[in-house]
Design an enzyme around this catalytic site. Structure first.
Site, PDB file in Angstrom:
ATOM      1  N   THR A   1      20.331  66.511   0.204  1.00 45.03           N
ATOM      2  CA  THR A   1      19.282  67.316   0.825  1.00 45.03           C
ATOM      3  C   THR A   1      19.300  67.017   2.315  1.00 45.03           C
ATOM      4  OG1 THR A   1      16.938  67.851   0.882  1.00 45.03           O
ATOM      5  CG2 THR A   1      17.484  65.605   0.273  1.00 45.03           C
TER       6      THR A   1
ATOM      7  N   HIS B   1      16.761  53.008 -10.155  1.00 48.08           N
ATOM      8  CA  HIS B   1      17.004  51.578 -10.311  1.00 48.08           C
ATOM      9  C   HIS B   1      17.191  51.186 -11.784  1.00 48.08           C
ATOM     10  CE1 HIS B   1      17.316  47.480  -9.270  1.00 48.08           C
ATOM     11  NE2 HIS B   1      16.433  47.420  -8.299  1.00 48.08           N
TER      12      HIS B   1
END
Lengths: 420, 324
Positions: A341, A393
């Site tokens: 992005t 994560h």
């Protein structure tokens, strides 16, 4: 022979679409493959071509209505045949059956006399309460499907809540929390405000964003990258590129190319999670977020690792162009394995984007600005940008994410790929 | 520390405020030598003297008129109506004068009118009424109706300290039937705050005064059937604690409005309107009222029993609502 115009299936998992605009009026002639109407699904907005030549003789689904796929939205008659400009009656008399949504037992077939009975049965009044109706509206539940356990079969709060919790366990991501929900005060009509229903795209974005925040353990790391070399290469070749390719050279292909290389080195960043399994994607398909006036869409540059710089540049600009013209095909937005992005074009210094599920990382490119930088104890003016990586994560540890980013930084700062 | 009654709690509250502030005084019929019809002011004459414990003629209009005058001159009078039923004799003084002083002249009237109210004591039509709604309908007043020993003491003290006229309805039936140990020290119960007397998930019973105890009894019985009532005690009838009322409705989605006052024009109607206006989309059943019927309070004990809302009424309606 008249041809039915149907709501097409725009992708595997799509079951309904919103007819946003008719491009022809009733009575107007149409040619086969000429754009006939525009639709918006939760994946793409597109123009739908006419399936046959003739005259648009009937419109059965009005602009703004959302219908299931394969619903007949209109009829094209052969030219010259009764193109009666009075389709309104037909619409009322022949409500395209509510897509067999309810298994309402059909009336014993008395073919000679088509009674309007099924319609009455379909819209049978459902006893509930203001609370239940509100929940049904917010959660998009059709009360006709629920069994009521209250007085006289009334659908109670318990009934709808247990229905919702059943739906939750049936689907992987609980839609309850994934759905955009206004607080009750948002619904207050106090004060001066305008209430506008969300478009299919807006709803889809809202749901995907919330779902992603819930699914992934978002962590963001920020790197500062010296893009002076790329800025120089771009300005040196801009004119040549324009002349040879007929389009503007942008920074995006540089990023796609380097990201593709880095993804090959760190397969875990080009992966997804399925239950307790890690799915490593063989293809490197890089989605590029394109801001539209009416929302946001992420077309995908397929097999970016196998393409040359020029191939990437052409693919990316073609996708962006088609996105703006609502001409993306469903496969153009599917199969992404990583997303970039670029809010830097709007001046953003750096961002912490939301991961595009089921991917595990997203790269955000900040604005490229000239900054004083210390190099070998001297101050130099360099074109710098912050790149941020938001990663999941659950799968990617901080050290791995930072190694990935270091590699990307190195590739960008030491760019030596030929452009042509 | 010894447990005290509801009546003793009010007495303690007045006593402490009279000790604390010399502008506080009581007046009413037989409050002095006799110690009050219910012995609520017993011992006060001896302690505070006849300037601060004033026996009056049998004229509620005179009592309230004198209290308003004293309040305007800087005193903090506590006017006792022997029975709340007779407060109507002072209606004009309260509603047309005391309630409007602040609006017309910016003059507060820091006066408390105590009204022993309610039935269940075989007092008949003139000694059993619940006249709170006349005053709830009068902007400029505050109206409180404590249900517990703790609230009785905390609210009388808050009422005495308030800068505006407070009508304090104390329930005669609770006078000596409730006993509770109270904390030491100087504390009050804020005016305008309702209280959740029992938390529950299935049906809210919104009520006040003696009816709170019926609701709690019904809640204990219904809990055995798995129906959890939430008992909301309004404590203050004017101004209403709309936030707590609506929060409870939004939580349980079903509501019973309960009061001992007669039905038409009662607090239940007002609450029903508020709930319908502001929490309609949270309702999972009809708003139900349990009230006395629209008749005078009967003297005949069996008729009075019929007249007053009962625990069994609450249980019946709560079961209907739970199954709705």
């Amino acid at each position: 022979m008249p041809s039915n115009v149907i709501m097409p299936q725009m992708g595997e998992s799509i079951f309904e679409g919103t007819l946003t605009k008719w491009l022809k009026k009733v009575g107007e002639p149409v040619k086969r493959d000429e754009p006939l109407f525009e639709i918006s699904t939760d994946k793409v907005d597109s123009e739908i071509p006419a399936p046959a030549s003739g005259v648009l003789s009937e419109i059965r689904v009005n602009e703004g209505e959302t219908v299931q796929i394969n619903t007949v939205v209109g009829v094209i008659s052969e030219e010259g045949t009764a193109a009666s400009p009075a389709p309104a009656k037909a619409i009322i008399k022949e409500p395209s059956k509510p897509q067999a949504a309810q298994p309402v037992p059909e009336q014993p077939a008395e073919e000679s006399e088509p009674e309007p009975e099924p319609l009455a049965a379909a819209s049978r009044s459902v006893r509930s309460s203001p609370l239940v109706k509100r929940i049904a509206r917010e959660e998009d539940v059709d009360l006709a499907h629920l069994e009521g356990t209250g007085l006289g079969g009334r659908i109670t709060k318990k009934d709808i809540l247990s229905h919702l919790s059943g739906r939750q366990s049936a689907e992987a991501p609980p839609p309850d929390s994934a759905r955009p929900q206004g607080s009750s005060s948002d619904r207050s009509l106090a004060g001066s405000s305008e209430v506008v229903p969300m478009t299919a795209m807006r709803k889809s974005i809202a749901e995907h964003m919330l779902a992603s925040r819930r699914i992934s353990a978002h962590v963001t790391t920020v790197f500062e990258v010296d893009l002076t070399r790329i800025v120089n290469i771009k300005s040196q070749h801009a004119q040549e590129f324009l002349e040879r390719e007929g389009g503007k050279l942008s920074y995006m292909p540089f990023f796609i190319k380097t990201v593709a290389g880095a993804l090959k080195e760190f397969p875990v960043v080009n992966a997804s999670i399925s239950g307790t399994d890690i799915v490593y994607k063989k293809d490197v398909n890089i989605g590029v977020a394109v801001a539209l006036d009416w929302g946001l869409i992420v077309p995908v540059v397929k097999n970016a690792d196998e393409k040359s710089f020029l191939g990437i540049a052409k693919a990316a600009s073609s996708l962006a162009e088609r996105a703006r013209q609502k001409k993306l095909a469903p496969e153009d937005v599917q199969g992404g394995t990583f997303t970039i992005t670029n809010p830097g074009v709007f001046g953003s210094l750096f961002g912490s984007p939301i991961i595009n599920q089921p991917q595990v990382a997203i790269l955000c490119i900040g604005a490229i600005t000239k900054r004083p930088v210390v190099i070998n104890d001297a101050i130099a003016i360099r074109s710098m940008a912050y790149l941020t990586l938001t990663f999941d994560h659950r799968l990617i540890d901080g050290a791995v994410a930072d190694h990935f980013m270091s590699s990307l930084k190195k590739k960008l700062e030491q760019w030596d790929e030929p452009l042509f | 520390m010894a447990a005290v009654t509801y009546l003793e709690a009010i007495r303690q509250g007045i006593w402490e405020e009279m000790e604390r502030d010399s502008s506080v005084f009581v007046l009413g019929e037989d409050v002095g030598i006799y110690g009050g019809a219910f012995k609520l002011t017993e011992g006060m004459l001896e302690r505070f003297g006849e300037d601060r414990v004033v026996d009056t003629p049998i004229s509620e209009s005179a009592i309230v008129g004198a209290a308003i005058g004293a309040a305007l001159m800087g005193m903090r009078p506590i006017a006792e109506m022997q029975f709340a039923d007779f407060i109507s004799c002072a209606f004009d003084q309260i509603t047309n004068f005391a309630a409007k002083c602040r609006y017309r002249w910016g003059a507060g009237v820091p006066m408390v009118i105590r009204g022993p109210s309610g039935g269940g004591i075989h007092g008949g039509p003139y000694h059993s009424q619940n006249p709170e709604m006349h005053y709830v309908h009068t902007p400029g007043l505050k109206v409180v109706a404590p249900s517990t020993v703790y609230d009785a003491k905390g609210l009388i003290k808050a009422a005495i300290r308030d800068e505006d006229p407070v009508v304090y309805f104390e329930h005669k039936f609770l006078y000596r039937r409730l006993k509770e140990e109270l904390p030491d020290g100087d504390w009050t119960v804020p005016i305008g705050k309702a209280d959740i007397k029992r938390a529950g998930s299935d049906v809210s019973v919104i009520t006040y005064g003696a009816m709170v105890h019926l609701a709690l009894e019904a809640a204990a019985t219904l809990a055995n059937d798995g129906i959890e009532l939430e008992v909301v005690d309004l404590r203050t009838l004017l101004p209403l604690d709309k936030e707590r009322i609506l929060d409870s409705v939004k939580k349980t989605n079903k509501v019973i409005l309960l009061h001992e006052d007669v039905r038409t024009g009662g607090m239940a109607g007002e609450l029903a309107a508020i709930i319908a206006e502001e929490a309609f989309e949270y309702l999972d059943g009809p708003i139900m009222r349990i009230t006395a019927p629209d008749t005078p309070v009967p003297y005949s004990p069996p008729l009075e029993e019929f007249f007053l809302p009962k625990t069994s009424d609450i249980i019946r309606v709560a079961r209907q609502l739970a199954a709705y």
